[in-house]
Design a protein around this motif. Structure first.
Motif, PDB file in Angstrom:
ATOM      1  N   LEU A 124       0.918  -1.189  -0.151  1.00  0.00           N
ATOM      2  CA  LEU A 124      -0.021  -0.092   0.071  1.00  0.00           C
ATOM      3  C   LEU A 124       0.980   1.166   0.022  1.00  0.00           C
ATOM      4  CD1 LEU A 124      -2.679   1.283   0.228  1.00  0.00           C
ATOM      5  CD2 LEU A 124      -2.448   1.337   2.759  1.00  0.00           C
ATOM      6  N   ALA A 125       0.901   2.009  -0.982  1.00  0.00           N
ATOM      7  CA  ALA A 125       1.460   3.166  -1.035  1.00  0.00           C
ATOM      8  C   ALA A 125       0.611   4.464  -0.864  1.00  0.00           C
ATOM      9  CB  ALA A 125       2.184   3.379  -2.364  1.00  0.00           C
ATOM     10  N   ARG A 126       1.120   5.473  -0.529  1.00  0.00           N
ATOM     11  CA  ARG A 126       0.250   6.714  -0.257  1.00  0.00           C
ATOM     12  C   ARG A 126       1.016   7.790  -0.679  1.00  0.00           C
ATOM     13  NH1 ARG A 126       0.673   5.708   6.159  1.00  0.00           N
ATOM     14  NH2 ARG A 126       1.643   7.322   6.494  1.00  0.00           N
ATOM     15  N   ARG A 127       0.602   9.093  -0.933  1.00  0.00           N
ATOM     16  CA  ARG A 127       1.150  10.273  -1.023  1.00  0.00           C
ATOM     17  C   ARG A 127       1.680  10.815   0.225  1.00  0.00           C
ATOM     18  NH1 ARG A 127       1.483  10.888  -6.268  1.00  0.00           N
ATOM     19  NH2 ARG A 127      -0.480  10.555  -7.529  1.00  0.00           N
ATOM     20  N   ASP A 128       2.823  11.219   0.075  1.00  0.00           N
ATOM     21  CA  ASP A 128       3.361  11.756   1.534  1.00  0.00           C
ATOM     22  C   ASP A 128       3.197  10.709   2.639  1.00  0.00           C
ATOM     23  OD1 ASP A 128       3.805  14.245  -0.148  1.00  0.00           O
ATOM     24  OD2 ASP A 128       1.717  14.797   0.466  1.00  0.00           O
ATOM     25  N   GLY A 129       3.497   9.484   2.447  1.00  0.00           N
ATOM     26  CA  GLY A 129       3.904   8.495   3.620  1.00  0.00           C
ATOM     27  C   GLY A 129       4.714   7.298   3.000  1.00  0.00           C
ATOM     28  N   PRO A 130       5.029   6.615   3.958  1.00  0.00           N
ATOM     29  CA  PRO A 130       5.728   5.281   3.778  1.00  0.00           C
ATOM     30  C   PRO A 130       4.806   4.381   3.047  1.00  0.00           C
ATOM     31  CG  PRO A 130       5.243   5.308   5.974  1.00  0.00           C
ATOM     32  CD  PRO A 130       4.654   6.805   5.626  1.00  0.00           C
ATOM     33  N   THR A 131       5.382   3.263   2.203  1.00  0.00           N
ATOM     34  CA  THR A 131       4.841   2.282   1.416  1.00  0.00           C
ATOM     35  C   THR A 131       5.046   1.152   2.540  1.00  0.00           C
ATOM     36  OG1 THR A 131       5.326   3.275  -0.582  1.00  0.00           O
ATOM     37  CG2 THR A 131       4.758   0.869  -0.285  1.00  0.00           C
ATOM     38  N   ARG A 132       3.777   0.388   2.698  1.00  0.00           N
ATOM     39  CA  ARG A 132       3.738  -0.635   3.451  1.00  0.00           C
ATOM     40  C   ARG A 132       3.588  -1.961   2.697  1.00  0.00           C
ATOM     41  NH1 ARG A 132      -1.614  -0.926   7.115  1.00  0.00           N
ATOM     42  NH2 ARG A 132      -1.972  -3.119   6.854  1.00  0.00           N
ATOM     43  N   THR A 133       4.296  -3.066   3.073  1.00  0.00           N
ATOM     44  CA  THR A 133       4.138  -4.236   2.505  1.00  0.00           C
ATOM     45  C   THR A 133       3.663  -5.416   3.477  1.00  0.00           C
ATOM     46  OG1 THR A 133       6.419  -4.751   2.912  1.00  0.00           O
ATOM     47  CG2 THR A 133       6.114  -3.758   1.007  1.00  0.00           C
ATOM     48  N   GLU A 134       2.880  -6.313   2.936  1.00  0.00           N
ATOM     49  CA  GLU A 134       2.413  -7.554   3.599  1.00  0.00           C
ATOM     50  C   GLU A 134       2.581  -8.804   3.021  1.00  0.00           C
ATOM     51  OE1 GLU A 134      -1.634  -7.152   4.876  1.00  0.00           O
ATOM     52  OE2 GLU A 134      -1.003  -5.419   6.423  1.00  0.00           O
ATOM     53  N   VAL A 135       2.762  -9.783   3.442  1.00  0.00           N
ATOM     54  CA  VAL A 135       2.778 -11.219   2.763  1.00  0.00           C
ATOM     55  C   VAL A 135       1.797 -12.145   3.562  1.00  0.00           C
ATOM     56  CG1 VAL A 135       4.865 -11.948   4.211  1.00  0.00           C
ATOM     57  CG2 VAL A 135       4.280 -13.085   1.983  1.00  0.00           C
ATOM     58  N   HIS A 136       1.137 -12.694   2.642  1.00  0.00           N
ATOM     59  CA  HIS A 136       0.132 -13.579   3.276  1.00  0.00           C
ATOM     60  C   HIS A 136       0.256 -14.905   2.540  1.00  0.00           C
ATOM     61  CE1 HIS A 136      -2.666 -10.862   5.170  1.00  0.00           C
ATOM     62  NE2 HIS A 136      -1.968  -9.894   4.410  1.00  0.00           N
ATOM     63  N   ARG A 137       0.101 -16.008   3.362  1.00  0.00           N
ATOM     64  CA  ARG A 137       0.082 -17.283   2.821  1.00  0.00           C
ATOM     65  C   ARG A 137      -1.243 -18.093   3.007  1.00  0.00           C
ATOM     66  NH1 ARG A 137       4.788 -15.678   4.861  1.00  0.00           N
ATOM     67  NH2 ARG A 137       6.762 -16.288   3.897  1.00  0.00           N
ATOM     68  N   PHE A 138      -2.017 -17.841   2.025  1.00  0.00           N
ATOM     69  CA  PHE A 138      -3.558 -18.284   2.120  1.00  0.00           C
ATOM     70  C   PHE A 138      -3.409 -19.851   1.979  1.00  0.00           C
ATOM     71  CE2 PHE A 138      -4.040 -14.029   0.444  1.00  0.00           C
ATOM     72  CZ  PHE A 138      -4.595 -13.478   1.173  1.00  0.00           C
ATOM     73  N   GLY A 139      -2.499 -20.594   1.584  1.00  0.00           N
ATOM     74  CA  GLY A 139      -2.508 -21.904   1.271  1.00  0.00           C
ATOM     75  C   GLY A 139      -2.983 -22.273  -0.032  1.00  0.00           C
ATOM     76  N   ASP A 140      -2.753 -23.520  -0.353  1.00  0.00           N
ATOM     77  CA  ASP A 140      -3.391 -24.218  -1.738  1.00  0.00           C
ATOM     78  C   ASP A 140      -4.578 -24.400  -1.697  1.00  0.00           C
ATOM     79  OD1 ASP A 140      -3.236 -25.076  -4.218  1.00  0.00           O
ATOM     80  OD2 ASP A 140      -1.889 -26.400  -3.944  1.00  0.00           O
ATOM     81  N   ARG A 141      -5.444 -23.394  -1.736  1.00  0.00           N
ATOM     82  CA  ARG A 141      -6.660 -23.677  -1.484  1.00  0.00           C
ATOM     83  C   ARG A 141      -7.743 -23.703  -2.573  1.00  0.00           C
ATOM     84  NH1 ARG A 141      -9.238 -18.968   2.311  1.00  0.00           N
ATOM     85  NH2 ARG A 141      -7.448 -17.663   2.200  1.00  0.00           N
ATOM     86  N   GLY A 142      -7.012 -23.536  -3.762  1.00  0.00           N
ATOM     87  CA  GLY A 142      -7.824 -23.402  -5.167  1.00  0.00           C
ATOM     88  C   GLY A 142      -7.416 -21.914  -5.524  1.00  0.00           C
ATOM     89  N   ARG A 143      -7.203 -21.687  -6.903  1.00  0.00           N
ATOM     90  CA  ARG A 143      -7.026 -20.385  -7.535  1.00  0.00           C
ATOM     91  C   ARG A 143      -8.170 -19.412  -7.138  1.00  0.00           C
ATOM     92  NH1 ARG A 143      -3.890 -18.942 -11.280  1.00  0.00           N
ATOM     93  NH2 ARG A 143      -4.567 -17.273 -12.882  1.00  0.00           N
ATOM     94  N   ASP A 144      -9.712 -19.498  -7.184  1.00  0.00           N
ATOM     95  CA  ASP A 144     -10.501 -18.862  -7.116  1.00  0.00           C
ATOM     96  C   ASP A 144     -10.624 -18.347  -5.465  1.00  0.00           C
ATOM     97  OD1 ASP A 144     -11.394 -18.914  -9.786  1.00  0.00           O
ATOM     98  OD2 ASP A 144     -12.826 -20.217  -9.115  1.00  0.00           O
ATOM     99  N   ALA A 145     -10.329 -19.280  -4.751  1.00  0.00           N
ATOM    100  CA  ALA A 145     -10.254 -19.043  -3.228  1.00  0.00           C
ATOM    101  C   ALA A 145      -9.118 -18.063  -2.904  1.00  0.00           C
ATOM    102  CB  ALA A 145     -10.177 -20.042  -2.295  1.00  0.00           C
TER     103      ALA A 145
END
Length: 166
Positions: A124-145
């Motif tokens: 998430l980038a915002r004007r005049d602020g730091p960019t925040r990153t996140e990583v999620h591991r949703f698991g192999d629960r299917g492409r749509d999910a």
């Protein structure tokens, strides 16, 4: 793929809050293929707050459309926090938005030992602020999910970005 009632409500709330705060939104999507932009623009009146979306599924698109250096992709892989950060930062620079969310990951099937299906990086980038990153591991629960879980996460990040402005 149809959006769930829950996702539509989440998008409606985000659009209303962004409109009240006067915040414009951009997206940079890879594994979701434009689903965040599609969901946001499903909401009537979303043009008040949605500036644009970049669908950069290939590495070449990330470089050509967003200016993510090929060396950054080669060094970190397309599915990485560094590439997600660059995608969000560049989407913000190439738009009239106040906040930009990016998504890059492995929706499945497949993946590898180090980058399995369900691994998704966000920024998430915002004007005049730091960019925040996140990583999620949703698991192999299917492409749509995995893709729908990624859309919900992106909406949450955008809501956090709107909160910064008011």
């Amino acid at each position: 793929m149809m959006f769930t009632h829950s996702l539509i409500e989440q998008a409606e709330t985000l659009i209303d809050r962004a409109r009240t705060a006067g915040v414009m939104i951009a997206t940079a999507e890879s594994c979701t293929g434009g689903l965040v932009s599609a969901l946001l623009t499903e909401i009537p009146g979303s043009s008040d707050v949605v500036d644009r979306g970049f669908v950069t599924y290939s590495n070449a698109a990330k470089t050509e459309m967003l200016g993510v250096p090929a060396r950054v992709i080669e060094a970190n892989g397309a599915v990485s926090s560094e590439v997600a950060r660059r995608m969000a930062d560049e989407a913000l620079l190439r738009s009239n938005a106040d906040i930009a969310v990016s998504i890059t990951g492995v929706a499945g099937p497949g993946g590898s030992e180090h980058k399995p299906a369900g691994l998704v990086h966000f920024a998430l980038a915002r004007r005049d602020g730091p960019t925040r990153t996140e990583v999620h591991r949703f698991g192999d629960r299917g492409r749509d999910a995995v893709r729908l879980a990624s859309v919900a996460t992106a909406l949450d990040l955008l809501a956090d970005g709107v909160d910064f402005f008011g």
